[in-house]
Design an enzyme around this catalytic site. Structure first.
Site, short mmCIF file in Angstrom:
data_model
loop_
_atom_site.label_atom_id
_atom_site.label_comp_id
_atom_site.label_asym_id
_atom_site.label_seq_id
_atom_site.Cartn_x
_atom_site.Cartn_y
_atom_site.Cartn_z
N CYS A 170 0.84 -1.19 0.00
CA CYS A 170 0.00 0.00 0.00
C CYS A 170 0.88 1.25 0.00
CB CYS A 170 -0.90 0.00 1.24
SG CYS A 170 -2.27 -1.18 1.16
N ASN A 189 0.19 -14.37 -9.34
CA ASN A 189 -0.40 -15.37 -8.46
C ASN A 189 -1.51 -14.69 -7.68
OD1 ASN A 189 1.54 -17.29 -9.21
ND2 ASN A 189 2.92 -16.68 -7.56
N HIS A 221 -1.15 -7.65 -6.91
CA HIS A 221 0.18 -7.46 -7.47
C HIS A 221 0.59 -8.69 -8.26
CE1 HIS A 221 1.21 -10.03 -4.03
NE2 HIS A 221 2.40 -10.23 -4.58
#
Length: 382
Positions: free
Chosen positions: A73, A156, A169
């Site tokens: 973040c 993933n 991500h």
């Protein structure tokens, strides 16, 4: 796209990619970080002919932190993170716990959005196009490193896959060798080229797949299908219709259409198990087929368990440098494509790599590819 490169407190590179050209990035990383020590080693298995990366330092990597301590973040007052600025569009940085580094390659983290609770499927087409441009830029940059032979962009998604950070991500691995899976494709290409007098195996496979019932989604420049010999319960391969070796070779028309097609595929994946009894249950309801489009958050529209579908999205690109070991094959013979798969075989049940898969590399698929394709068409956006 504006690109701004900076350095984190421990010397790792971080790059902001912004949609607006007037965005200014200057926030420093004030964390008292020491330079990371990596101990990765590449060992060759002489019997199998593949490689294993030994990276014991990764045992100490961040593991399922609470949301208010997420290192991906943006930084807030009193809570610094890996991203020093207070906001971002897309950001890339060197992994703090890389499996590959230095002469052994490079590992990078790609943060798709600053929204911790979002997923890739929640991105707008403009945001998804920015991510595509970032993947392309990183492929170009990493391919110039003397230690890099192949660039692998992937995502993933979900703890079932092994994700330890919940923030949306992906990653990029820059390998110092041609990976075993790609080498197998190149050998198959070479053998087919020699036995057929020059026919390209990717072209032949794509022609056969598009003539079959397993096509899931078609655009003017991209096509997605469940392969004839799918290894996983729900597995989709997405190809540009024009054969290109890597992301750098995509033209503007292909880049412009990709976000719409890819986002639709991800949203369909989140709807596969969105019925009360799963895709094979007696109470299953079908959605009409439709063209790619926007819909609800995470693409969910049914009364199912509401759990995001775990998946792996893997870009396959041609290696860089000489391919002499693969005989008559050149980089232009390779076909760029994405393989999207989930390890969930039905609601509440996962596909595990047990004895046959792990011991003998023979996959057993519980879902017929034709049924998987049918289901993925049923859950199309209206």
């Amino acid at each position: 796209m504006k690109k701004t490169s900076t350095r984190l407190a421990d010397g790792r590179e971080l790059i902001y990619y912004d949609l607006r050209d007037d965005t200014v990035r200057g926030a420093p990383d004030r964390r008292p970080l020491e330079r990371a020590v990596t101990t990765s080693e590449i060992r060759r298995d002489v019997l199998l002919g593949d490689a294993v990366v030994i990276a014991s330092h990764r045992q100490g990597r961040t593991y399922h932190p609470p949301a208010d301590e997420c290192p991906l973040c943006p930084s807030r007052d009193g809570r610094p993170s890996e991203i020093p600025d207070s906001s971002y569009d897309v950001v890339v940085f060197e992994n703090r716990f890389p499996a590959l580094s230095g002469d052994s390659g490079r590992c990078e983290v790609v943060c798709f959005t600053s929204d911790h609770d979002a997923s890739f499927a929640d991105l707008s087409e403009e945001q998804a196009r920015l991510v595509l441009d970032v993947w392309t830029d990183r492929t170009a940059e990493l391919s110039h490193l003397p230690s890099v032979k192949q660039v692998f962009c992937f995502e993933n998604r979900g703890p079932e896959i092994g994700v330890t950070l919940g923030h949306p991500h992906g990653q990029i691995y820059a390998y110092p060798f041609t990976t075993p899976r790609t080498a197998l494709m190149l050998r198959s290409l070479a053998a087919h080229k020699e036995t057929t007098g020059g026919e390209n195996l990717f072209d032949a496979v794509l022609e056969r797949e598009l003539a079959d019932e397993r096509v899931v989604l078609e655009g003017e420049h991209w096509v997605a299908f469940v392969p004839y010999a799918a290894h996983w319960p729900y597995e989709v391969h997405l190809y540009p219709r024009r054969r290109v070796p890597d992301l750098l070779a995509l033209d503007e028309a292909e880049r412009a259409e990709f976000p719409r097609v890819y986002l639709e595929l991800l949203r369909r994946f989140d709807r596969i198990f969105d019925e009360p009894n799963g895709p094979n249950g007696q109470n299953e309801q079908s959605s009409p087929s439709g063209r790619p489009g926007q819909d609800g958050r995470n693409g969910r529209s049914g009364p199912g368990d509401g759990l995001p579908t775990p998946y792996i999205a893997a870009w396959h690109q041609a290696p860089f440098g000489s391919l002499a070991e693969f005989g008559p094959v050149t980089r232009d013979d390779f076909a760029l494509h994405v393989e999207l798969l989930t390890i969930r075989r039905t609601s509440g049940k996962l596909k595990f790599l047990a004895g046959s898969e792990s011991g003998m590399s023979v996959f057993i698929n519980d879902v017929p590819p034709e049924r998987a394709a049918e289901r993925l068409r049923e859950v199309a956006s209206s």
